[in-house]
Design a protein around this motif. Structure first.
Motif, PDB file in Angstrom:
ATOM      1  N   HIS A  47      -9.311   0.154   5.413  1.00  0.00           N
ATOM      2  CA  HIS A  47      -9.854  -0.200   3.841  1.00  0.00           C
ATOM      3  C   HIS A  47      -8.857  -1.369   3.575  1.00  0.00           C
TER       4      HIS A  47
ATOM      5  N   ASP B 282      -1.460  -2.865   1.569  1.00  0.00           N
ATOM      6  CA  ASP B 282      -0.395  -2.404   2.453  1.00  0.00           C
ATOM      7  C   ASP B 282      -1.038  -2.167   3.855  1.00  0.00           C
ATOM      8  N   HIS B 283      -2.370  -2.534   3.937  1.00  0.00           N
ATOM      9  CA  HIS B 283      -3.179  -2.238   5.086  1.00  0.00           C
ATOM     10  C   HIS B 283      -3.893  -3.769   5.554  1.00  0.00           C
TER      11      HIS B 283
ATOM     12  N   ASP C  40      -5.905   5.914   4.530  1.00  0.00           N
ATOM     13  CA  ASP C  40      -5.362   6.426   3.406  1.00  0.00           C
ATOM     14  C   ASP C  40      -6.249   7.717   2.952  1.00  0.00           C
TER      15      ASP C  40
ATOM     16  N   HIS D  42      -2.280   8.573   4.286  1.00  0.00           N
ATOM     17  CA  HIS D  42      -1.841   7.985   3.108  1.00  0.00           C
ATOM     18  C   HIS D  42      -0.458   8.233   2.948  1.00  0.00           C
ATOM     19  N   HIS D  43       0.224   7.860   4.208  1.00  0.00           N
ATOM     20  CA  HIS D  43       1.801   7.742   4.157  1.00  0.00           C
ATOM     21  C   HIS D  43       2.648   9.040   3.879  1.00  0.00           C
TER      22      HIS D  43
HETATM   23 ZN   LIG Z   1      -1.948   2.624   2.156  1.00  0.00          ZN
END
Ligand SMILES: [Zn+2]
Length: 421
Positions: A122, A126-127, A277, A310-311
């Motif tokens: 997505h 952070d991706h 995520d 989602h970490h």
């Molecule tokens: Zn993320």
């Protein structure tokens, strides 16, 4: 200690051993990796899944058994050091450069030069990479360098697969400089005649074996979910889970996270599940269709190895997701002060949700998070370093090597396993 409790303790220890079918016997052949040595090079027939720890976002480099290569995301967030771990190896390069260099050196060691696939789960910083005025322009002058564009500057990429191509308009155009930059990158690739595709949910052939090294056993990459569609588990068909947008309040429209791509890698008995995520949180039942991670995990599970999507944030794994995946190894792609959440760790370790041994690894955990969640973070196998899952030819056995992320030497800090898939 009186005799009775001692016998009981011995019995408990024997039962614990007997209940560890996942740990292969000591008679098994030696693993190729040893703590203190550099990571052994990939060999044909092996499936290597490198969770790269830059401290700035997600990036997973995959070497498939026939030499097909895939990078899943290339995050480069600009979070401050009060809420995120320091950049790794250091701040002398951008995260996307470190990721590109990581993939490039492991490809070269395998005698390969190009990345076959870039899978973008997505479009979030952070991706895919954040951009600002300080982000340099690409050599072609068409977009700025961060995350995926930094990788593309260093490595030829065969095909980009994402959830939004060609119009990036579902459910609505993503706002932000990082999204504009990603779209400019895609546009330039198309202008140059390079491949970009929208993910086909349910397909097991969109991401396929390129056969760089002949003779490797077969493997499969299944597109399990994206844009609210989830693989039915039958053939290549998918089921839509989101209600029509016209029936939803604008504020309730699916967000970018819940549109993430989920994939399952299958190799013999081994399987790996990862879902960007995706979340399972439904606002306590108010928006049940927001739980896409649950149906995706049920379609794909159980898995030998799974990521805490989602970490490891509060809205990722609910009990049903953990029950469906029940992996022997969890990998938390973490770097932010909120990664991982305490209840998520409870579920990953819960013997009530599924019995048996399991190991939990994280790419980076902030000291502040360790202080808050120490009761459970102390049970994790690693808190810092690249987490490399290595599946032996045929997919029956695998081990995990954690490597030092303070330089580019790929020195092994810890080896766990072997596990039986
Ligand atoms: Zn993320």
């Amino acid at each position: 200690m009186p005799a009775q409790p001692r016998r009981r303790a011995l019995l408990r220890a024997m039962l614990a051993l007997a209940a560890s079918p996942a740990i292969a016997s000591a008679a098994d052949e030696a693993l190729p990796d040893r703590a203190g040595s550099p990571l052994a090079p990939w060999q044909p027939g092996w499936l290597d899944i490198h969770h790269i720890a830059t401290g700035r976002g997600n990036a997973t480099f995959v070497m498939l058994p026939d030499g097909t290569s895939m990078l899943i995301d290339a995050g480069a967030s600009n979070n401050g050091l009060d809420t995120s771990v320091a950049p790794r190896p250091d701040a002398s390069r951008r995260a996307g450069e470190w990721i590109g260099r990581y993939a490039r050196r492991h490809l070269r060691r395998a005698g390969l030069v190009a990345l076959d696939y870039l899978l973008v789960t997505h479009v979030h910083p952070d991706h895919t990479g954040d951009v600002g005025a300080a982000s340099p322009l690409a050599a072609n002058g068409k977009y700025r360098l961060s995350g995926v564009t930094d990788v593309a500057e260093l490595l030829e990429i065969g095909t980009v697969v994402d959830r939004g191509y060609p119009d990036y308009a579902y459910p609505a155009p993503i706002q932000g400089a990082f999204a504009d930059n990603y779209r400019a990158f895609v546009q330039e690739r198309r202008r140059a005649g390079r491949a970009v595709e929208r993910v086909k949910v349910g397909s097991a052939t969109q991401l396929r074996a390129m056969g760089h090294r002949p003779g490797a056993p077969a493997f499969e990459i299944r597109n399990v979910a994206a844009n609210g569609e989830v693989w039915s588990g039958q053939g290549e068909s998918a089921v839509a889970h989101f209600p029509p947008l016209s029936t939803l309040a604008r504020a309730d429209w699916p967000n970018e996270n819940v549109c993430s791509i989920a994939v399952r890698l299958g190799y013999g008995r081994f399987s790996y599940f990862t879902a960007g995520d995706l979340t399972s949180y439904t606002e306590d039942g108010a928006l049940p269709w927001r739980d896409i991670l649950g149906p995706a995990a049920k379609a794909a599970g159980p898995a030998s190895v799974a990521t805490a999507d989602h970490h490891g944030m509060f809205d990722g794994l609910d009990a049903e997701v953990v029950r469906a995946l029940r992996p022997q190894v969890w990998v938390v792609p973490s770097w932010h002060i909120a990664h991982p959440d305490m209840l998520q760790l409870e579920r990953m370790f819960s013997q009530r949700l599924y019995p048996g041994p399991r190991d939990v690894f994280a790419t980076s955990v902030m000291r502040e998070n360790m202080l808050a969640n120490g009761r459970l973070t102390s049970r994790m196998r690693s808190h810092d370093g690249h987490v490399v899952v290595r599946v032996a030819p045929g997919g029956a056995r695998f081990h995990v090597a954690v490597t030092d992320n303070r330089d580019e030497d790929d020195r092994v800090a810890l080896v766990t396993g072997p596990y039986l898939a």
